[in-house]
Design a protein around this motif. Structure first.
Motif, PDB file in Angstrom:
ATOM      1  N   TYR A 189      -8.646  10.193 -10.444  1.00 39.73           N
ATOM      2  CA  TYR A 189      -7.870   9.937 -11.663  1.00 39.73           C
ATOM      3  C   TYR A 189      -7.096  11.178 -12.134  1.00 39.73           C
ATOM      4  CZ  TYR A 189     -10.843   5.893 -11.530  1.00 39.73           C
ATOM      5  OH  TYR A 189     -11.482   4.766 -11.108  1.00 39.73           O
ATOM      6  N   ILE A 232      -5.123   3.494 -13.949  1.00 31.42           N
ATOM      7  CA  ILE A 232      -5.869   4.499 -14.723  1.00 31.42           C
ATOM      8  C   ILE A 232      -5.066   5.807 -14.775  1.00 31.42           C
ATOM      9  CG2 ILE A 232      -8.038   5.823 -14.874  1.00 31.42           C
ATOM     10  CD1 ILE A 232      -8.468   2.876 -15.357  1.00 31.42           C
ATOM     11  N   LYS A 233      -4.434   6.148 -13.636  1.00 29.75           N
ATOM     12  CA  LYS A 233      -3.626   7.370 -13.622  1.00 29.75           C
ATOM     13  C   LYS A 233      -2.473   7.253 -14.616  1.00 29.75           C
ATOM     14  CE  LYS A 233      -4.521   8.944  -8.945  1.00 29.75           C
ATOM     15  NZ  LYS A 233      -4.026   8.964  -7.571  1.00 29.75           N
ATOM     16  N   GLN A 234      -1.885   6.052 -14.656  1.00 26.64           N
ATOM     17  CA  GLN A 234      -0.791   5.813 -15.602  1.00 26.64           C
ATOM     18  C   GLN A 234      -1.279   6.003 -17.032  1.00 26.64           C
ATOM     19  OE1 GLN A 234       2.423   5.066 -15.483  1.00 26.64           O
ATOM     20  NE2 GLN A 234       2.564   5.237 -13.266  1.00 26.64           N
ATOM     21  N   ARG A 235      -2.498   5.529 -17.274  1.00 25.53           N
ATOM     22  CA  ARG A 235      -3.099   5.669 -18.603  1.00 25.53           C
ATOM     23  C   ARG A 235      -3.287   7.160 -18.917  1.00 25.53           C
ATOM     24  NH1 ARG A 235      -4.195   2.637 -23.314  1.00 25.53           N
ATOM     25  NH2 ARG A 235      -4.578   4.501 -24.492  1.00 25.53           N
ATOM     26  N   ASN A 236      -3.743   7.896 -17.900  1.00 30.06           N
ATOM     27  CA  ASN A 236      -3.918   9.347 -18.048  1.00 30.06           C
ATOM     28  C   ASN A 236      -2.580  10.013 -18.398  1.00 30.06           C
ATOM     29  OD1 ASN A 236      -5.077  11.845 -17.965  1.00 30.06           O
ATOM     30  ND2 ASN A 236      -5.296  11.943 -15.747  1.00 30.06           N
ATOM     31  N   ILE A 237      -1.531   9.601 -17.664  1.00 27.84           N
ATOM     32  CA  ILE A 237      -0.199  10.172 -17.912  1.00 27.84           C
ATOM     33  C   ILE A 237       0.266   9.823 -19.334  1.00 27.84           C
ATOM     34  CG2 ILE A 237       2.253   9.900 -17.287  1.00 27.84           C
ATOM     35  CD1 ILE A 237       1.285   9.763 -14.371  1.00 27.84           C
ATOM     36  N   LEU A 277     -10.106   7.137 -21.368  1.00 29.02           N
ATOM     37  CA  LEU A 277      -8.640   7.076 -21.241  1.00 29.02           C
ATOM     38  C   LEU A 277      -8.101   5.875 -22.013  1.00 29.02           C
ATOM     39  CD1 LEU A 277      -8.068   7.981 -17.479  1.00 29.02           C
ATOM     40  CD2 LEU A 277      -7.316   9.305 -19.431  1.00 29.02           C
ATOM     41  N   GLU A 282       2.187   1.722  -3.420  1.00 33.50           N
ATOM     42  CA  GLU A 282       1.162   2.241  -4.345  1.00 33.50           C
ATOM     43  C   GLU A 282       0.885   3.726  -4.054  1.00 33.50           C
ATOM     44  OE1 GLU A 282      -0.303   0.845  -7.029  1.00 33.50           O
ATOM     45  OE2 GLU A 282       0.874  -0.969  -6.725  1.00 33.50           O
ATOM     46  N   GLU A 333      -6.631   2.371  -9.430  1.00 34.45           N
ATOM     47  CA  GLU A 333      -6.523   3.842  -9.599  1.00 34.45           C
ATOM     48  C   GLU A 333      -5.211   4.197 -10.276  1.00 34.45           C
ATOM     49  OE1 GLU A 333      -7.022   6.075  -5.980  1.00 34.45           O
ATOM     50  OE2 GLU A 333      -8.899   4.999  -5.610  1.00 34.45           O
ATOM     51  N   ASN A 334      -4.130   3.580  -9.781  1.00 29.76           N
ATOM     52  CA  ASN A 334      -2.813   3.925 -10.335  1.00 29.76           C
ATOM     53  C   ASN A 334      -2.698   3.515 -11.797  1.00 29.76           C
ATOM     54  OD1 ASN A 334      -1.666   5.321  -8.299  1.00 29.76           O
ATOM     55  ND2 ASN A 334      -0.755   3.549  -7.310  1.00 29.76           N
ATOM     56  N   LEU A 380      -6.236   0.877  -4.971  1.00 23.71           N
ATOM     57  CA  LEU A 380      -5.090   1.742  -5.287  1.00 23.71           C
ATOM     58  C   LEU A 380      -4.416   1.312  -6.588  1.00 23.71           C
ATOM     59  CD1 LEU A 380      -3.256   2.404  -1.918  1.00 23.71           C
ATOM     60  CD2 LEU A 380      -3.991   4.118  -3.547  1.00 23.71           C
ATOM     61  N   LYS A 381      -4.278  -0.014  -6.759  1.00 21.81           N
ATOM     62  CA  LYS A 381      -3.640  -0.527  -7.982  1.00 21.81           C
ATOM     63  C   LYS A 381      -4.459  -0.122  -9.205  1.00 21.81           C
ATOM     64  CE  LYS A 381      -0.914  -4.451  -6.468  1.00 21.81           C
ATOM     65  NZ  LYS A 381      -0.897  -5.892  -6.261  1.00 21.81           N
ATOM     66  N   LYS A 392      -8.216  -2.228  -0.227  1.00 26.59           N
ATOM     67  CA  LYS A 392      -7.624  -0.908  -0.443  1.00 26.59           C
ATOM     68  C   LYS A 392      -6.498  -0.990  -1.477  1.00 26.59           C
ATOM     69  CE  LYS A 392      -5.742   2.967   2.061  1.00 26.59           C
ATOM     70  NZ  LYS A 392      -4.995   3.386   3.245  1.00 26.59           N
ATOM     71  N   LEU A 393      -5.684  -2.046  -1.330  1.00 28.94           N
ATOM     72  CA  LEU A 393      -4.552  -2.221  -2.246  1.00 28.94           C
ATOM     73  C   LEU A 393      -5.046  -2.400  -3.687  1.00 28.94           C
ATOM     74  CD1 LEU A 393      -1.485  -2.621  -2.555  1.00 28.94           C
ATOM     75  CD2 LEU A 393      -1.839  -5.045  -2.173  1.00 28.94           C
ATOM     76  N   ILE A 439       0.842  -1.203   0.000  1.00 27.48           N
ATOM     77  CA  ILE A 439       0.000   0.000   0.000  1.00 27.48           C
ATOM     78  C   ILE A 439       0.878   1.254   0.000  1.00 27.48           C
ATOM     79  CG2 ILE A 439      -1.599   1.361   1.450  1.00 27.48           C
ATOM     80  CD1 ILE A 439      -3.042  -1.253   2.073  1.00 27.48           C
ATOM     81  N   ASN A 499       2.764   9.884  -9.655  1.00 28.23           N
ATOM     82  CA  ASN A 499       1.876  10.159 -10.790  1.00 28.23           C
ATOM     83  C   ASN A 499       1.375  11.602 -10.756  1.00 28.23           C
ATOM     84  OD1 ASN A 499       2.021   7.615 -11.817  1.00 28.23           O
ATOM     85  ND2 ASN A 499       0.176   6.874 -10.815  1.00 28.23           N
TER      86      ASN A 499
END
Lengths: 300, 86
Positions: free
Chosen positions: A120, B63-68, A278, A61, B60-61, B57-58, B53-54, A58, A68
């Motif tokens: 996001y 999708i964020k990576q995709r956004n980046i 996306l 992440e 979300e991250n 988070l994974k 939660k993990l 966690i 990010n």
């Protein structure tokens, strides 16, 4: 055999029997109590190790998430610089850009929408009205890096489109509330009903007049080219398919999506729309000085 | 006869001591088992929540990576156009 010997033999037999019974009970004790106890201890240790491992993942992440965000803010700076150059030289861009625009808020759903956008790192544009919580949300929207646009204070068609003066009084009232609460003076406007509306036909030519006057006063007005139809009663699935369907069959560079943060289904459909857009390669931007205006054909 | 009584007495004492020791050990184990079970239950719930939660988070991250990735491609295309123009 004398008596003494007999007693000793009996005692010996008793000792052997009691020893055997004790051993048997000790074995039972081991099987029923001690072994399960140590098994539980091993299970506990295993769980504790797993717990530490998950906590570590966690943290990892969370760190990734921070990285990010940092990367996105760096990208945002680069983007603004480049967009200025692009606009200056009027170079035609052909990237797939999406502008999420939310009209009529703030409302009880705006916070949930902001949370989804935050999740996001997506920035959007909110064309607000004079809701009771406008001041609070103006500050919040600015703090989160979204764009505040002016929709209308009253959103009363028959009132705002009755004359040019009334329209600008209404707009200035909205603008001053935002400026007082957030320190931000918005130059971006969306007409209630869009510039192509026909609800204003009771006052002939008002939309042509207003659009010219807005431009003269230094405002930029934005219509839309994708309608989620949420204001027309679309449900979650319909909103999703209206938006994603339009994006799939899209040959425009800029997709300006009309949504309303006053609708519960909009909030429910938003996350899936973001994820799928996306994955389709779209880039989400909020309206800025560099954004090209999207205009409808003026019908009045 | 005196020896016989002493032996019987010693055996009695040994058995009583053994029973006392075993009884205390069983009580100690029972107490620890209860405590361990409570800890295991709370750890299992905690782990389940952390796992959830993990995973969130994974997701979300990713999708964020995709956004980046999309943003970076957008920036690259802008850069390319500016270079072409210049």
């Amino acid at each position: 055999m004398n008596n003494k010997k007999k007693i000793l033999i009996i005692i010996l037999i008793l000792v052997i029997i009691s020893g055997f019974i004790t051993l048997k009970n000790l074995f039972k004790l081991y099987v029923n109590k001690i072994k399960p106890y140590y098994d539980l201890q091993y299970k506990y240790i295993g769980l504790k190790n797993k717990n530490l491992k998950i906590k570590k993942s966690i943290n990892k992440e969370n760190q990734k998430s921070k990285d990010n965000e940092k990367m996105l803010s760096e990208i945002k700076e680069k983007r603004e610089k480049l967009e200025k150059i692009i606009n200056k030289y009027e170079i035609k861009e052909n990237s797939k850009i999406v502008y999420l625009t939310f009209d009529d808020g703030p409302s009880i759903y705006t916070d949930d929408i902001l949370n989804i956008l935050d999740k996001y790192n997506i920035k959007a544009t909110f064309f607000v009205t004079c809701s009771s919580n406008l001041e609070e949300f103006s500050k919040k929207l600015m703090k989160k890096g979204h764009t505040i646009g002016l929709h209308s204070c009253t959103h009363n068609y028959s009132y705002i489109y009755s004359s040019k003066e009334v329209y600008f009084d209404d707009l200035n009232k909205l603008s001053s509330i935002i400026e007082k609460s957030s320190g931000y003076k918005s130059k971006y406007v969306r007409f209630p009903g869009g510039s192509s509306n026909t609800v204003s036909k009771f006052n002939k030519g008002i939309m042509s007049e207003l659009s010219k006057e807005l431009t003269n006063k230094g405002y930029k007005y934005f219509d839309w080219n994708i309608d989620s139809n949420d204001a027309k009663g679309a449900n979650k699935e319909q909103i999703y398919s209206n938006v994603i369907g339009s994006l799939e069959n899209n040959d425009r560079n800029i997709s300006m999506i009309l949504m309303h943060d006053t609708k519960v289904y909009t909030k429910d459909a938003l996350e899936k729309i973001i994820i799928d857009a996306l994955n389709m390669g779209y880039t989400f931007l909020n309206i800025s000085d560099n954004t090209k205006e999207v205009h409808h054909y003026i019908n009045n | 006869m005196k020896d016989k009584y002493i032996i019987i007495l010693l055996l009695d004492i040994f058995v009583i001591l053994l029973i006392i020791i075993l009884d205390s050990y069983i009580n100690y184990i029972d107490y620890n088992v209860d405590r361990l079970n409570e800890n295991i239950d709370s750890l299992q719930i905690e782990n389940k929540n952390y796992e959830k939660k993990l995973n969130e988070l994974k997701n979300e991250n990713s999708i964020k990576q995709r956004n980046i990735k999309n943003m970076t491609e957008y920036i690259d295309s802008l850069n390319k156009k500016v270079k072409e123009y210049e």
